[in-house]
Motif scaffolding. Structure first.
Motif, PDB file in Angstrom:
ATOM      1  N   CYS A  24      41.135 -25.356 -17.549  1.00 25.69           N
ATOM      2  CA  CYS A  24      40.110 -24.812 -16.655  1.00 25.69           C
ATOM      3  C   CYS A  24      39.043 -24.094 -17.480  1.00 25.69           C
ATOM      4  O   CYS A  24      39.359 -23.222 -18.290  1.00 25.69           O
ATOM      5  CB  CYS A  24      40.737 -23.856 -15.662  1.00 25.69           C
ATOM      6  SG  CYS A  24      39.506 -22.991 -14.654  1.00 25.69           S
ATOM      7  N   CYS A  27      39.326 -20.078 -16.037  1.00 27.07           N
ATOM      8  CA  CYS A  27      40.461 -19.186 -16.304  1.00 27.07           C
ATOM      9  C   CYS A  27      41.226 -19.577 -17.573  1.00 27.07           C
ATOM     10  O   CYS A  27      42.076 -18.828 -18.037  1.00 27.07           O
ATOM     11  CB  CYS A  27      41.413 -19.137 -15.093  1.00 27.07           C
ATOM     12  SG  CYS A  27      42.358 -20.658 -14.827  1.00 27.07           S
ATOM     13  N   CYS A  69      40.136 -26.193 -10.185  1.00 25.27           N
ATOM     14  CA  CYS A  69      41.249 -25.666 -10.971  1.00 25.27           C
ATOM     15  C   CYS A  69      42.456 -25.498 -10.056  1.00 25.27           C
ATOM     16  O   CYS A  69      42.343 -24.976  -8.947  1.00 25.27           O
ATOM     17  CB  CYS A  69      40.875 -24.330 -11.605  1.00 25.27           C
ATOM     18  SG  CYS A  69      42.277 -23.555 -12.445  1.00 25.27           S
ATOM     19  N   CYS A  72      42.909 -21.269 -10.074  1.00 25.14           N
ATOM     20  CA  CYS A  72      41.883 -20.321  -9.604  1.00 25.14           C
ATOM     21  C   CYS A  72      40.882 -20.965  -8.651  1.00 25.14           C
ATOM     22  O   CYS A  72      40.043 -20.283  -8.085  1.00 25.14           O
ATOM     23  CB  CYS A  72      41.156 -19.681 -10.795  1.00 25.14           C
ATOM     24  SG  CYS A  72      39.993 -20.771 -11.645  1.00 25.14           S
TER      25      CYS A  72
END
Ligand SMILES: [Zn+2]
Ligand SMILES: [Zn+2]
Length: 187
Positions: A24, A27, A69, A72
């Motif tokens: 990602c 994150c 993602c 997140c």
């Protein structure tokens, strides 16, 4: 002799179940999904951003709809999910390829020596292009995404809610508990 770079052979490594790791951009956590037909496009974009190939043909594949993602929910284009290792590998290939092109250009000068009797340099052949990345040997937790009918792999320690990478649907926690939402209504 000229060498051709076969971009299609620059594949993202898979694990033994056939999954490809993604990272990602927001994150930094990794998860895995099935190989995507947009993977070649992502690698090609990265490669041509590092080294402007004279004969860079588009891989024929276009950028697909953005991915989400798993953890997140961050949404980003399909070429934003290369992992650090995948980035490093593509950079190594781009650098090695640039050296090969430079070598061919200089070697061409020495080959046409009759027009240039006093070359001021010696052409040293470059190292071979890097081989493929090793397969991804780490197994993560396989989770079926009921929304899209596809399996994904999540980090073992992650037991919170998940987002479907493909459609962004939000799924409840994975701790093994049945998620029952009770709402008390006071009148
Ligand atoms: Zn994320
Ligand atoms: Zn989905």
């Amino acid at each position: 002799m000229s060498r051709e770079l076969d971009v299609a052979r620059l594949e993202l490594p898979r694990d033994e179940k056939g999954f490809v790791r993604r990272e990602c951009p927001a994150c930094g956590r990794t998860f895995k999904t099935r190989p995507s037909r947009h993977d070649a496009h992502a690698v090609h974009r990265r490669l041509t951003s590092l080294f402007p190939f004279e004969n860079a043909h588009e891989s024929g594949d276009s950028e697909g709809p953005p991915w989400c993602c798993l953890y997140c929910g961050h949404k980003a284009p399909t070429d934003s999910w290369l992992t650090t290792e995948q980035h490093v590998h593509v950079e190594r290939v781009a650098r090695a390829w640039a050296n090969h092109v430079r070598y061919e250009q200089l070697a061409h000068v020495t080959r046409t020596l009759s027009q240039n009797p006093r070359p001021t340099f010696v052409v040293v052949p470059p190292e071979d292009l890097p081989g493929p990345m090793p397969p991804d040997s780490e197994s993560l937790r396989v989770i079926p995404m009921v929304c899209c009918g596809e399996d994904v792999q999540a980090l073992w320690e992650w037991d919170s809610a998940l987002y479907c990478p493909r459609c962004g649907a939000h799924h409840g926690g994975l701790s093994g508990r049945q998620q029952i939402h009770l709402r008390f209504i006071q009148e």
